[in-house]
Structure formats: structure tokens, C-alpha cells
Design an enzyme around this catalytic site. Structure first.
Site, short mmCIF file in Angstrom:
data_model
loop_
_atom_site.label_atom_id
_atom_site.label_comp_id
_atom_site.label_asym_id
_atom_site.label_seq_id
_atom_site.Cartn_x
_atom_site.Cartn_y
_atom_site.Cartn_z
N SER A 41 -17.39 -14.31 -12.90
CA SER A 41 -16.30 -14.69 -11.98
C SER A 41 -16.23 -16.19 -11.77
O SER A 41 -17.24 -16.84 -11.47
CB SER A 41 -16.49 -13.99 -10.63
OG SER A 41 -15.54 -14.53 -9.71
N SER A 43 -14.23 -17.40 -9.41
CA SER A 43 -13.70 -17.60 -8.06
C SER A 43 -14.44 -18.70 -7.28
O SER A 43 -13.79 -19.46 -6.56
CB SER A 43 -13.72 -16.29 -7.27
OG SER A 43 -12.73 -15.44 -7.77
N LYS A 92 -11.65 -2.15 -6.06
CA LYS A 92 -10.36 -2.41 -5.40
C LYS A 92 -9.70 -1.17 -4.79
O LYS A 92 -8.97 -1.27 -3.82
CB LYS A 92 -9.39 -3.06 -6.40
CG LYS A 92 -9.81 -4.47 -6.74
CD LYS A 92 -8.84 -5.14 -7.69
CE LYS A 92 -9.38 -6.52 -8.03
NZ LYS A 92 -8.48 -7.29 -8.88
N ASP A 128 -3.22 -9.78 -5.61
CA ASP A 128 -2.97 -9.70 -7.05
C ASP A 128 -1.48 -9.47 -7.32
O ASP A 128 -0.92 -10.01 -8.28
CB ASP A 128 -3.73 -8.52 -7.69
CG ASP A 128 -5.23 -8.78 -7.81
OD1 ASP A 128 -5.64 -9.95 -7.89
OD2 ASP A 128 -5.99 -7.78 -7.84
N GLY A 153 -3.73 -0.56 -18.73
CA GLY A 153 -4.73 -0.41 -17.67
C GLY A 153 -4.06 -0.28 -16.32
O GLY A 153 -4.61 -0.69 -15.30
N ALA A 154 -2.86 0.32 -16.32
CA ALA A 154 -2.08 0.42 -15.07
C ALA A 154 -2.74 1.36 -14.05
O ALA A 154 -2.34 1.37 -12.89
CB ALA A 154 -0.66 0.90 -15.39
N GLY A 155 -3.74 2.11 -14.46
CA GLY A 155 -4.41 3.01 -13.52
C GLY A 155 -5.59 2.39 -12.80
O GLY A 155 -6.16 3.00 -11.90
N ARG A 179 -5.89 4.62 -20.29
CA ARG A 179 -6.77 5.51 -21.04
C ARG A 179 -6.80 6.89 -20.38
O ARG A 179 -6.64 7.90 -21.02
CB ARG A 179 -8.18 4.90 -21.06
CG ARG A 179 -9.22 5.74 -21.71
CD ARG A 179 -10.56 5.03 -21.70
NE ARG A 179 -11.03 4.76 -20.35
CZ ARG A 179 -12.17 4.16 -20.07
NH1 ARG A 179 -12.95 3.75 -21.05
NH2 ARG A 179 -12.55 3.96 -18.83
N THR A 180 -6.98 6.93 -19.06
CA THR A 180 -6.93 8.21 -18.34
C THR A 180 -5.47 8.40 -17.89
O THR A 180 -5.02 7.81 -16.91
CB THR A 180 -7.86 8.16 -17.10
OG1 THR A 180 -9.12 7.61 -17.52
CG2 THR A 180 -8.06 9.52 -16.49
N GLY A 280 -5.50 -15.10 -17.79
CA GLY A 280 -5.45 -14.80 -16.36
C GLY A 280 -5.83 -15.93 -15.42
O GLY A 280 -5.95 -15.69 -14.20
P1 NAP Z 1 -10.85 -1.35 -12.51
O1 NAP Z 1 -10.23 -0.93 -11.25
O2 NAP Z 1 -12.24 -0.94 -12.82
O3 NAP Z 1 -9.89 -0.85 -13.71
C1 NAP Z 1 -10.29 -0.94 -15.05
C2 NAP Z 1 -9.13 -0.52 -15.95
O4 NAP Z 1 -9.51 -0.74 -17.32
C3 NAP Z 1 -8.77 0.96 -15.85
O5 NAP Z 1 -7.38 1.11 -16.06
C4 NAP Z 1 -9.57 1.58 -17.01
O6 NAP Z 1 -9.00 2.78 -17.51
C5 NAP Z 1 -9.40 0.49 -18.04
N1 NAP Z 1 -10.43 0.55 -19.06
C6 NAP Z 1 -11.75 0.26 -18.93
N2 NAP Z 1 -12.38 0.42 -20.11
C7 NAP Z 1 -11.44 0.83 -21.01
C8 NAP Z 1 -11.46 1.16 -22.39
N3 NAP Z 1 -12.58 1.09 -23.10
N4 NAP Z 1 -10.30 1.51 -22.99
C9 NAP Z 1 -9.14 1.56 -22.28
N5 NAP Z 1 -9.06 1.27 -20.95
C10 NAP Z 1 -10.19 0.90 -20.34
O7 NAP Z 1 -10.86 -2.95 -12.66
P2 NAP Z 1 -9.88 -4.07 -12.01
O8 NAP Z 1 -10.51 -4.65 -10.83
O9 NAP Z 1 -8.51 -3.49 -11.94
O10 NAP Z 1 -9.92 -5.19 -13.16
C11 NAP Z 1 -9.34 -4.94 -14.43
C12 NAP Z 1 -9.19 -6.25 -15.22
O11 NAP Z 1 -8.27 -7.13 -14.56
C13 NAP Z 1 -10.48 -7.03 -15.38
O12 NAP Z 1 -10.52 -7.51 -16.70
C14 NAP Z 1 -10.33 -8.19 -14.42
O13 NAP Z 1 -11.02 -9.35 -14.86
C15 NAP Z 1 -8.84 -8.43 -14.49
N6 NAP Z 1 -8.31 -9.12 -13.28
C16 NAP Z 1 -8.12 -10.46 -13.31
C17 NAP Z 1 -7.61 -11.11 -12.20
C18 NAP Z 1 -7.39 -12.59 -12.23
O14 NAP Z 1 -7.41 -13.22 -11.18
N7 NAP Z 1 -7.13 -13.16 -13.38
C19 NAP Z 1 -7.30 -10.42 -11.04
C20 NAP Z 1 -7.51 -9.05 -11.05
C21 NAP Z 1 -8.03 -8.40 -12.16
P3 NAP Z 1 -9.41 4.23 -16.87
O15 NAP Z 1 -8.54 4.40 -15.66
O16 NAP Z 1 -9.13 5.18 -17.96
O17 NAP Z 1 -10.89 4.13 -16.52
#
Ligand code: NAP
Length: 310
Positions: A41, A43, A92, A128, A153-155, A179-180, A280
Site C-alpha cells: 500500500s 497510502s 470493504k 472509491d 471484478g465487479a463483485g 469470477r463468482t 490506479g
Molecule cells: P476484494 O473485495 O477482495 O475483491 C477482489 C475481487 O477480485 C473480487 O471480485 C474477486 O472475485 C476478484 N478476484 C480475485 N482473484 C481472482 C482471480 N484469480 N480471477 C478472477 N477474479 C479474481 O478486493 P478490493 O478491496 O475490492 O480490491 C480489489 C482491487 O482493487 C485490488 O487490486 C486493489 O488494489 C484495487 N483498488 C485500488 C484502489 C486505488 O486506490 N487505486 C482502490 C480500491 C481498490 P470473486 O468475487 O470471484 O472472489
């Protein structure tokens, strides 16, 4: 100033904070980010220069908090007088039932990335969603509302918030990919009353939820302007590209919410076909500035924050 060598606190470190409050370079740590993983991170690089520029006399740290540790970790922050905390993977959505209050917009977006602690009570916000609107405008000089958007990764937590923000911006078209699959089917059903789902001219639905599979993805990408990767695919150097070059076209804009590594394999693939790309960092900057405003009720020193990321 923050450096990548700054400590990452664990829950066992945090358990000692009641007797020994955390400090970094002589200043109390009163803000931070919870995540797993969290060492990547940036941040602190954003917030520590802002805290310093505004003479707030505190530091922002990173805390490795695993699934199942969130409730206890949050309680420790309340008990030790923290101002607030950011949340990243995997907290989150899981945090929602643990909070005293949830801001109306965060409730609508279905995820919380910023917590304010006041008078021993926690309130959850989401920066976000509004952050992605500013990031896309900065990077591509276009507004989300004018675009046909596909969210990978909309879920997940960030993906949900970004997708719901697209709906509230009334973007031209929205495709949710996960994915799910069940998670995005449920999200589409939840958001359809707001967004509608009339058929557009041609074969495409205005609002679709699809599995992360080649055939439906390639079909939908034919009617998309902007791809946003909100999944964690690409965070590890060994990850495959979230989308390979063969599926992408030069007219696309491709935004990866991942900023570390700065150029994921999806961004490399997109650049190789001539698509416009951005990582990002702009989302990190804008969601962070909005969080700072929530914590301190004053405008954020955006330029100091931007400099901190360089
Ligand atoms: P999260 O709630 O854990 O969500 C992870 C997502 O990734 C889910 O949709 C999950 O799918 C999917 N995923 C994980 N492994 C996968 C795989 N092997 N194949 C396909 N899909 C996969 O995490 P989050 O907090 O939302 O963060 C997600 C990403 O956004 C991270 O990379 C984070 O760094 C980035 N982000 C960046 C910022 C920024 O400030 N730039 C802000 C927010 C988030 P399932 O539902 O199927 O598990």
C-alpha cells in the site's frame, strides 16, 4: 516522510497499543490502512506528506489485518483514540455490520473504504466511488456518464462501489464481470431499478452481468469504451493479464485500479494494441484526498499528496 521501509503492524503489535501507543519517528500513529496484503500500500506516501503539510502532528501507518481479525482490530483503534482508518482487500464489504453508522452513499455503493472514529463511534464512508469519477476524468478527459463501461471484478469491494457509481452517474452502458458470477447477478438485480435495462440499438443489453470467460467477454468488449479492472488479478507479478492483447482493441480506454506494480500485464497488453491506458495511482490520490476531507473536515493538500506519490 513515509518510506516503503516503514513498519507494517500486525494484530499482535496492535494488542499492545493500549499500554504502548504506536509511534513512527516520534509522532503518534492515529490513522492507517487495514488490509491483507497491505505491505504494497502506498497510502502512507499520500497521507503522511498531507498530515505534515497541515501540521496535524500524527502519522499514517499500515496494519496487516487478516479476514476474521477485523472486529478486534477496529475495537483497538477505537480504544486507542485513532482518527480513522482506510480499508482494502478483503475488508470493504465485511466491515458493514461492524460499524456504528454507515453513510448513505457508502450504503448505496455497498462497500466502505474509509472509517471516521468520533466519540468512540465508527462511521463508514466510501471514497472509491467518487474517486473513480475524478480519476477517469483526469486520465482520459472524459466523464464516466458518457461511456460504455466494463468492470472486471465487479463483485469485490472496490468493484461494487465503482459499478454502483457508474449506475448513479447514469453511464451509457454497464457490463459487470466477476469470477463468482452470482455476486454480479445479484448486484445487477439490485441496481436495475435505478439504471433500467432497456435493450440498446443492436444486440447488446444496456446492463449485463457475465462470468469471467472468454466468449462472453469478447462479445461484450465489442460495445465498450472503457474497461476498469477492479479485481486483484495483476497484483502479483506471476498473475496472467486480466485481459490478453488478443481481446483488446485500439479504441479502448483501459484503467487498472492496481497501482503496484505500476504497469500490470493487462496494461502492457492494452498498450501493445494501441489502447489508452492508466493505472490506479489517480484513484489512490482522489480516494485518499476525499478520505482526508472526511477525517479533518478541511480540504486536502492535493499537490502535496501528488508529490508524495512521485
Ligand atoms: P476484494 O473485495 O477482495 O475483491 C477482489 C475481487 O477480485 C473480487 O471480485 C474477486 O472475485 C476478484 N478476484 C480475485 N482473484 C481472482 C482471480 N484469480 N480471477 C478472477 N477474479 C479474481 O478486493 P478490493 O478491496 O475490492 O480490491 C480489489 C482491487 O482493487 C485490488 O487490486 C486493489 O488494489 C484495487 N483498488 C485500488 C484502489 C486505488 O486506490 N487505486 C482502490 C480500491 C481498490 P470473486 O468475487 O470471484 O472472489
Amino acid at each position: 516522510m513515509s518510506t516503503p521501509e516503514e513498519p507494517v503492524f500486525t494484530l499482535s503489535d496492535m494488542r499492545a497499543w493500549n499500554s504502548t501507543p504506536p509511534t513512527v519517528e516520534g509522532l503518534p500513529v492515529k490513522l492507517g490502512v487495514f488490509g491483507d496484503p497491505v505491505a504494497h500500500s502506498r497510502s502512507p506516501q499520500l497521507h503522511n506528506p498531507a498530515l505534515e503539510a497541515c501540521n496535524l502532528g500524527m502519522r499514517y501507518g499500515r496494519m496487516l489485518v487478516q479476514e476474521g481479525e477485523l472486529e478486534e482490530a477496529l475495537r483497538i483503534l477505537v480504544d486507542t483514540g485513532f482518527v480513522g482508518v482506510n480499508l482494502t482487500i478483503p475488508h470493504k464489504v465485511a466491515v458493514l455490520p461492524l460499524l456504528d453508522h454507515v453513510d448513505e452513499d457508502a450504503r448505496r455503493l455497498g462497500a466502505v473504504n474509509t472509517i471516521l472514529i468520533e466519540n468512540g463511534k465508527t462511521t463508514g464512508f466510501n471514497t472509491d466511488g467518487p474517486g473513480i469519477v475524478r480519476a477517469i476524468r483526469n486520465e482520459f478527459s472524459v466523464d464516466l456518464r458518457d461511456l460504455r463501461v466494463l468492470v472486471l471484478g465487479a463483485g469485490g469491494g472496490a468493484g461494487r462501489a465503482i459499478s454502483a457509481q457508474c449506475v448513479y452517474e447514469n453511464c451509457e452502458r454497464l457490463v459487470l464481470v466477476n469470477r463468482t458470477l452470482e455476486k454480479v447477478v445479484a448486484l445487477r438485480d439490485e441496481l436495475t431499478p435505478v439504471f433500467g435495462n432497456q435493450r440498446l440499438l443492436g444486440p447488446f443489453e444496456r446492463f449485463a452481468a457475465i462470468p469471467w470467460e472468454e466468449a462472453p467477454l469478447r462479445r461484450e468488449l465489442d460495445a465498450i469504451d472503457l474497461v476498469i479492472n477492479a479485481s486483484s488479478v495483476g497484483m502479483k507479478r506471476s498473475d496472467p493479464p486480466a485481459l490478453p492483447a488478443e481481446w483488446l482493441s485500439p479504441y479502448l480506454m483501459v484503467y487498472d485500479t492496481i497501482y503496484n506494480p505500476p504497469r500490470t500485464r493487462m496494461l502492457e497488453a492494452a498498450a501493445s494494441v494501441g489502447a489508452r491506458t492508466a493505472n490506479g495511482e489517480s484513484l489512490l490520490l482522489h480516494q485518499g484526498a476525499l478520505a482526508f476531507e472526511i477525517w479533518f473536515n478541511r480540504s486536502a493538500p492535493l499537490e502535496k499528496m501528488r508529490e508524495g506519490l512521485r
